[in-house]
Design a protein around this motif. Structure first.
Motif, PDB file in Angstrom:
ATOM      1  N   PHE A  82      14.636  20.124  19.788  1.00 27.67           N
ATOM      2  CA  PHE A  82      13.465  20.628  19.014  1.00 27.67           C
ATOM      3  C   PHE A  82      12.914  19.546  18.122  1.00 27.67           C
ATOM      4  O   PHE A  82      13.456  18.790  17.495  1.00 27.67           O
ATOM      5  N   GLN A  89      -1.696  17.052  18.640  1.00 24.98           N
ATOM      6  CA  GLN A  89      -1.120  17.541  19.883  1.00 24.98           C
ATOM      7  C   GLN A  89       0.266  16.715  20.032  1.00 24.98           C
ATOM      8  O   GLN A  89       0.902  16.700  21.109  1.00 24.98           O
ATOM      9  N   ILE A  91       1.679  14.077  19.870  1.00 24.29           N
ATOM     10  CA  ILE A  91       2.130  13.344  20.981  1.00 24.29           C
ATOM     11  C   ILE A  91       3.366  12.158  20.866  1.00 24.29           C
ATOM     12  O   ILE A  91       3.592  11.671  21.776  1.00 24.29           O
ATOM     13  N   SER A  93       6.188  13.015  19.728  1.00 26.39           N
ATOM     14  CA  SER A  93       7.412  13.862  20.247  1.00 26.39           C
ATOM     15  C   SER A  93       7.349  13.789  21.865  1.00 26.39           C
ATOM     16  O   SER A  93       8.265  13.189  22.627  1.00 26.39           O
ATOM     17  N   SER A  94       6.054  14.127  22.307  1.00 30.47           N
ATOM     18  CA  SER A  94       5.774  14.372  23.927  1.00 30.47           C
ATOM     19  C   SER A  94       6.321  12.840  24.546  1.00 30.47           C
ATOM     20  O   SER A  94       7.137  13.066  25.448  1.00 30.47           O
ATOM     21  N   LEU A  97      10.011  11.529  24.079  1.00 32.36           N
ATOM     22  CA  LEU A  97      11.230  12.377  24.215  1.00 32.36           C
ATOM     23  C   LEU A  97      11.235  12.694  25.897  1.00 32.36           C
ATOM     24  O   LEU A  97      12.209  13.070  26.418  1.00 32.36           O
ATOM     25  N   PRO A 103      15.113  20.300  28.139  1.00 34.89           N
ATOM     26  CA  PRO A 103      14.063  21.312  27.720  1.00 34.89           C
ATOM     27  C   PRO A 103      13.635  21.070  26.247  1.00 34.89           C
ATOM     28  O   PRO A 103      14.505  20.945  25.456  1.00 34.89           O
ATOM     29  N   LEU A 104      12.334  21.220  26.224  1.00 38.95           N
ATOM     30  CA  LEU A 104      11.746  20.560  24.727  1.00 38.95           C
ATOM     31  C   LEU A 104      10.907  21.872  24.007  1.00 38.95           C
ATOM     32  O   LEU A 104      10.064  22.658  24.621  1.00 38.95           O
ATOM     33  N   PHE A 105      11.555  22.353  23.046  1.00 38.90           N
ATOM     34  CA  PHE A 105      10.519  23.061  22.021  1.00 38.90           C
ATOM     35  C   PHE A 105       9.667  22.399  21.289  1.00 38.90           C
ATOM     36  O   PHE A 105      10.269  21.805  20.111  1.00 38.90           O
ATOM     37  N   GLY A 106       8.402  22.199  21.129  1.00 36.42           N
ATOM     38  CA  GLY A 106       7.434  21.344  20.281  1.00 36.42           C
ATOM     39  C   GLY A 106       7.313  22.329  18.999  1.00 36.42           C
ATOM     40  O   GLY A 106       7.015  23.254  19.190  1.00 36.42           O
ATOM     41  N   LEU A 107       7.492  21.543  17.904  1.00 34.96           N
ATOM     42  CA  LEU A 107       7.441  22.173  16.445  1.00 34.96           C
ATOM     43  C   LEU A 107       6.162  21.770  15.835  1.00 34.96           C
ATOM     44  O   LEU A 107       5.943  20.582  15.935  1.00 34.96           O
ATOM     45  N   TYR A 108       5.405  22.474  15.030  1.00 32.49           N
ATOM     46  CA  TYR A 108       4.409  21.722  14.251  1.00 32.49           C
ATOM     47  C   TYR A 108       4.745  22.523  12.641  1.00 32.49           C
ATOM     48  O   TYR A 108       4.094  23.529  12.612  1.00 32.49           O
ATOM     49  N   GLY A 109       4.894  21.605  11.572  1.00 33.94           N
ATOM     50  CA  GLY A 109       4.902  22.158  10.332  1.00 33.94           C
ATOM     51  C   GLY A 109       4.391  21.087   9.374  1.00 33.94           C
ATOM     52  O   GLY A 109       4.898  21.183   8.090  1.00 33.94           O
TER      53      GLY A 109
ATOM     54  N   GLY B 106       5.374  27.153  13.268  1.00 35.60           N
ATOM     55  CA  GLY B 106       4.485  26.718  13.905  1.00 35.60           C
ATOM     56  C   GLY B 106       4.918  25.912  15.265  1.00 35.60           C
ATOM     57  O   GLY B 106       5.860  25.181  15.235  1.00 35.60           O
ATOM     58  N   TYR B 108       4.289  23.802  18.912  1.00 32.95           N
ATOM     59  CA  TYR B 108       3.031  23.090  19.841  1.00 32.95           C
ATOM     60  C   TYR B 108       3.790  22.942  21.224  1.00 32.95           C
ATOM     61  O   TYR B 108       4.638  22.201  21.296  1.00 32.95           O
ATOM     62  N   GLU B 116       6.311  29.554  24.832  1.00 38.19           N
ATOM     63  CA  GLU B 116       7.284  28.951  23.956  1.00 38.19           C
ATOM     64  C   GLU B 116       7.296  30.057  22.917  1.00 38.19           C
ATOM     65  O   GLU B 116       8.351  30.308  22.338  1.00 38.19           O
ATOM     66  N   GLY B 189      11.028  24.855  29.408  1.00 40.92           N
ATOM     67  CA  GLY B 189      10.777  23.743  30.261  1.00 40.92           C
ATOM     68  C   GLY B 189      11.065  22.467  29.884  1.00 40.92           C
ATOM     69  O   GLY B 189      11.021  22.292  28.674  1.00 40.92           O
ATOM     70  N   ILE B 191       9.747  18.158  29.930  1.00 42.68           N
ATOM     71  CA  ILE B 191       8.470  17.583  30.347  1.00 42.68           C
ATOM     72  C   ILE B 191       8.503  16.946  31.537  1.00 42.68           C
ATOM     73  O   ILE B 191       9.362  16.297  31.921  1.00 42.68           O
TER      74      ILE B 191
END
Lengths: 336, 336
Positions: A82, A89, A91, A93-94, A97, A103-109, B106, B108, B116, B189, B191
Motif C-alpha cells: 500500500f 500520478q 510515479i 511509488s510506481s 516498488l 501486488p500494489l494498491f496505489g493511494l493518494y491523500g 483516495g 491511484y 482498485e 495486480g 506492476i
C-alpha cells in the motif's frame, strides 16, 4: 462481524501488529534533532540516480528493502503493498516498488497518505486478507519543489509560513505475528475545506481537518485527550499546530499538553531555516518509524493517536483559484 | 479467518453485493453504441463549470448522487468513499466528493483505479468495516488531454494507436444487502513493465499486466477461460486486446471467444474517429454500470472477470525517458 465504531471509525477485533519498520532520509533530516535515530541518512540527494523523481523512487525501494532486511521475513511473505507519494500520478511509488513484484494498491491523500496506507494495510491484515502487508510513503524536497512550487535553480524566497518538504521514506510491515506495537483502531478522515487559498500556508489549511478527525475519534471511541499519551499530527508545523489546539479548545478539548507534530520535531527550526516545519508523506512516516515506535515498544507511551495530515491541492487547482482542502487519517497505536 | 486464495487473490467468505450503480457520460459517449444505456448524457462538456477539472469533479459528484438516488439509501448510510481519477494529485475526486462529507480513501492506479476502488470497497464491506461503501472513478477527455498530451486548442494529430479518453464517471454502492450481483473474489495486480515507451500506445503497455493478472487469477482460483462467461478488460483497445490474447495463448489459455474490452465497446471506431478505442478511469466504470451489470443481473452472464487496466506514467516520467509500466486489478463478479 461488524467492526464499525461510531460514525466513522473501525475497531479491529484482531488488531494487526507493526512487525517492523524502516526510515531512510536525506542529509538535512540527518542533521536535525532526530538525525541519529534514522536507519539510513543518504548524503547524496540524487541517490546516485539521474533525476529527482528517480531519487525519490530509490528512497521508497530502499525503505521497503530495509524493512524486509530488519524483519525475519522474505519478499515472498509480503502479500500486498500500500503505497503513495506526492508526485503527479504517484510515479515515485510506481517506479520505486515495481521490482518487488508484489501486488500494489496505489493511494493518494497528499501528506495524509502515510496515515491512509497504515489504515488500509491494517484493514487488510485484520480481515485475514494477508498475513503480512507493507505500507510505504515518500517525499523528496527537490521533486516536491519542482512539482508544486519552483525549480530549485530559481532560488525563490520562501515565506515564514511555508513548510519544508522532508526527503525521506518510511515503510511499515504489518502482520499477524506478535510485536510490541499494534494498530487497534482507525478513524479515516473526510475532506474539510475552510476556504484557505494560500498554498504557502498548508498548516492552516490542514488544521481544521486534523481537528475534525481527532474530534470524530473522541466521539466514536468515547474517548478524550485523557485517553492518549500523545496525539501526534503529521505536518501541521508551528502555525497549523497552534490553530489545531485552538480549534479543539472551542470543542471542549485541550490537547496542548499531549500534542506533538512530526513536522515540528524533525528539524531544528532555529538553526535549519525550515520555517514552519517539515512536511511531505515522508515526514510523518520516518518520524513514526524512528522516533515514535521505539517509545511505544518501550511502553513509554502506551496509547497514541497518530494523524498524518494532507493538503489536497495541485498546481492546476491552485492556479485555477481553488481553495486548499485538508484531510487527516487517524491511526490508534498501542503498546502491547 | 484467512480469506487468502493462492499467491495474490482474496476469496470473500461473505461476498459483498453491488447494491446500485450509476453512469454519467459526455456527448460523444452518448452517441456511441452504448449511448442509450447510460443514466445521464451531459451535452455540455463543461457541465456548467469554469474549467475542465471542475467539470470532471462535477461528473463524480453527479455519479455518486445518482447512485444514492437510485438506491433506497441516504448519504448517511454510506460509510466510506473509495475514489480516484487521472489528474495530478487526484483533484477531480477531492473537489468533486468534498460536499458529501463522507470519509474518503483516495486511490491511484491510473485507469485501473476503477478496479482498485471496487477491490478496496469490497474488502471493506466483506470485513464488516462498513455496511455500505462507494467506489467511484472518473475521467474527462479535455482534462486528460490537457494533463497528458496537448491542450485541445493545439489541434494536434493523433496516431492510430492512441486511445480516446472517455468523459464519464461511474459510481458503485457495495453493501451487505442482497442484490443480483456480488463480488466473490479479487486478484490485485502487480506492476508489469515490458519497457514500452510510446505513451500513444498504452494498450500495448497495459496488455502484459492484464495477462499477468488473468493468469494469476486462473492459478489462484484453479480456474481457466472455461470458468468465466466473459473476461472484460478496461481499456486495452483494439491493439492491446490482440496482444493480450496472444500473450495468454503463449501461457496455454485461449480467451479469444470470451474476451471483451470496455474501450472497444464504448465507441463506434469506424464512425467516431476514436482510433484504438476508449480509455480512462471512467471508461470501464461506466461500461460496467450501464452495460455489464444489467447482463449479470439478468443472469445472461453468470460469472465474469472484470479487469480495469492502468498505464502508470506521468508527463514527467515520460519526458525523463522512463517506460510506461502497466497494472491491472481483477474483480470476479457473479450473478446471484
Amino acid at each position: 462481524m461488524s467492526q464499525t465504531k461510531g460514525q466513522s471509525s473501525i475497531q479491529f477485533a484482531e488488531a494487526p501488529y507493526i512487525i517492523e519498520s524502516s526510515s531512510i532520509v536525506g542529509q538535512k533530516e540527518g542533521e536535525g534533532p532526530l538525525g541519529k535515530l534514522f536507519d539510513s541518512v543518504e548524503q547524496d540527494p540524487m541517490l546516485q540516480k539521474k533525476t529527482w523523481e528517480e531519487a525519490e523512487s530509490e528512497l521508497q525501494r530502499k525503505a521497503v528493502q530495509k524493512a524486509i532486511d530488519k524483519s525475519n521475513l522474505t519478499q515472498q511473505d509480503l502479500r500486498y503493498l500500500f503505497a503513495g507519494d506526492l508526485l503527479g500520478q504517484s510515479i515515485a511509488s510506481s517506479f520505486g516498488l515495481m521490482q518487488f513484484q508484489i501486488p500494489l494498491f496505489g493511494l493518494y491523500g497528499a501528506c495524509s497518505t502515510a496515515g491512509e496506507s497504515l489504515c488500509v494495510a491494517a484493514m487488510t491484515v485484520a480481515a485475514g486478507y494477508a498475513d503480512n502487508a507493507v505500507a510505504v510513503t515518500s517525499s523528496h524536497f527537490a521533486s516536491a519543489e519542482k512539482q508544486f512550487r519552483y525549480p530549485l535553480e530559481y532560488a525563490n524566497q520562501r515565506p515564514l509560513s511555508a513548510n519544508w518538504t522532508v526527503t525521506g521514506s518510511g515503510a511499515f510491515i504489518l502482520g499477524t505475528k506478535r510485536s510490541k506495537a499494534r494498530i487497534t483502531g482507525i478513524t479515516p478522515g473526510k475532506i474539510v475545506d475552510y476556504g484557505i487559498k494560500d498554498s504557502f500556508n498548508m498548516g492552516a489549511a490542514m488544521a481544521p481537518a486534523a481537528c475534525d478527525t481527532i474530534y470524530q475519534n473522541f466521539m466514536d471511541f468515547n474517548r478524550s485527550d485523557k485517553d492518549y499519551d500523545k496525539i501526534i499530527t503529521g505536518d501541521l508545523g508551528l502555525i497549523g499546530s497552534k490553530i489545531l489546539i485552538d480549534l479543539l479548545k472551542e470543542k471542549g478539548f485541550d490537547i496542548s499538553q499531549i500534542h506533538m507534530d512530526c513536522g515540528v520535531e524533525i528539524y531544528d527550526g532555529d538553526n535549519q531555516d525550515t520555517h514552519a516545519g517539515g512536511s511531505g508523506c515522508g515526514c510523518s512516516a520516518v518520524t513514526l518509524s524512528a522516533y515514535i515506535l521505539p517509545k511505544i515498544h518501550k511502553g513509554e507511551w502506551k496509547k497514541i493517536l497518530f494523524l498524518p495530515t494532507g493538503a489536497l491541492l495541485s498546481t492546476v487547482s491552485f492556479n485555477e483559484g481553488q481553495s486548499v482542502p485538508g484531510i487527516a487519517h487517524g491511526v490508534v497505536i498501542e503498546h502491547c
